[in-house]
Design an enzyme around this catalytic site. Structure first.
Site, short mmCIF file in Angstrom:
data_model
loop_
_atom_site.label_atom_id
_atom_site.label_comp_id
_atom_site.label_asym_id
_atom_site.label_seq_id
_atom_site.Cartn_x
_atom_site.Cartn_y
_atom_site.Cartn_z
N ASN A 29 18.96 -16.15 36.40
CA ASN A 29 19.54 -16.70 35.18
C ASN A 29 18.85 -16.16 33.94
OD1 ASN A 29 21.28 -18.20 36.74
ND2 ASN A 29 20.14 -20.11 36.56
N GLY A 30 17.54 -15.98 34.02
CA GLY A 30 16.81 -15.40 32.91
C GLY A 30 17.26 -13.98 32.64
N MET A 31 17.50 -13.20 33.70
CA MET A 31 17.98 -11.83 33.55
C MET A 31 19.38 -11.82 32.94
SD MET A 31 17.13 -8.69 33.93
CE MET A 31 15.68 -8.84 34.99
N THR A 32 20.22 -12.77 33.35
CA THR A 32 21.57 -12.87 32.78
C THR A 32 21.51 -13.11 31.27
OG1 THR A 32 22.50 -13.74 34.84
CG2 THR A 32 23.71 -14.20 32.82
N ASP A 66 23.45 -6.96 34.35
CA ASP A 66 24.41 -7.76 35.11
C ASP A 66 24.38 -7.39 36.59
OD1 ASP A 66 26.52 -9.74 35.13
OD2 ASP A 66 27.88 -8.10 35.57
N ASP A 69 20.93 -9.13 38.00
CA ASP A 69 20.88 -10.58 38.25
C ASP A 69 21.53 -10.92 39.59
OD1 ASP A 69 23.57 -10.40 37.61
OD2 ASP A 69 23.42 -11.54 35.77
N ARG A 74 20.69 -12.38 45.35
CA ARG A 74 20.74 -12.08 46.78
C ARG A 74 19.35 -12.09 47.39
NH1 ARG A 74 24.78 -8.66 44.82
NH2 ARG A 74 23.37 -6.87 44.66
N SER A 80 23.33 -19.71 42.82
CA SER A 80 23.76 -21.10 42.70
C SER A 80 25.12 -21.16 42.01
CB SER A 80 22.74 -21.89 41.87
OG SER A 80 22.71 -21.40 40.53
N ASP A 91 29.25 -12.90 30.70
CA ASP A 91 30.07 -11.68 30.72
C ASP A 91 31.14 -11.73 29.64
OD1 ASP A 91 28.64 -10.65 32.83
OD2 ASP A 91 30.17 -11.07 34.35
#
Length: 208
Positions: A29-32, A66, A69, A74, A80, A91
């Site tokens: 989520n942080g990477m997103t 994208d 993440d 994986r 989640s 996105d």
């Protein structure tokens, strides 16, 4: 369309990177959020400033987050439900920012209202394409078709802006009008697919 054919090949490259990022304490989520923030800032700062080449590289670089993440999710055993919603929402934000930045460039820098209209068609249809699929899946229907999905939209847009930034004339014009046409085709394809899926579901209930 590219998502279907390239996913396995890309995963072989990104999965080890995603696992390494998880090991150092980063989260999917942080990477997103990081990728989205970078893409939005780059698109809304550089494209309106007539820095098309720089904007292309910045947005493309952060768009690659994208891929990471998903690889990180994986590595953690699967993403989640919240992460899936966050990823899809981000996105849409990044796509909207990119095409908004390009639209601004068309109006202010290129001063080409026809080209800006093409960019607006791309902007609106990109959101509609994604919405049709999401709404269909929420209704238990299928709309997994279309000549341009997110990957194709990014490639066509950024190839156009990048080539124009390198001095290739009309590269943005060709890219935006091509994307506008293909996006409208994709909207129709998805609506038809949903219609067929709904009819199939109805027929199945009647036969049952």
């Amino acid at each position: 369309m590219l998502n279907i054919f390239a996913r396995a090949s890309v995963s072989r490259v990104t999965d080890p990177i995603g696992a390494a990022l998880v090991r150092i304490g980063l989260t999917p989520n942080g990477m997103t959020l990081l990728g989205t923030a970078g893409a939005v800032i780059g698109a809304l700062w550089l494209f309106p400033s007539d820095e098309l080449l720089a904007g292309t590289f910045v947005v493309w670089g952060f768009a690659m987050f994208d891929l990471l993440d998903g690889a990180m999710a994986r590595a953690l055993g699967g993403g989640s439900k919240f992460g899936a919603v966050l990823d899809a929402s981000c996105d849409r934000i990044a796509d909207g920012a990119l095409l908004a930045g390009v639209t601004w460039w068309c109006f202010v820098e290129a001063r080409n209202h026809a080209l800006a209209a093409a960019a607006l068609i791309c902007l609106v249809s990109a959101q509609v394409i994604s919405y049709i699929k999401a709404r269909a899946e929420a209704s238990g229907l299928s709309a997994n078709v279309g000549v341009v999905e997110r990957a194709e939209r990014l490639i066509i847009t950024l190839v156009g802006t990048g080539l124009y930034g390198l001095g290739v004339p009309y590269a943005v014009h060709v890219a935006l009008w091509l994307l506008a046409v293909l996006s409208l085709v994709t909207v129709v394809q998805r609506i038809v697919a949903v219609r067929r899926s709904a009819l199939s579901a109805t027929d199945g209930k009647v036969e049952g």
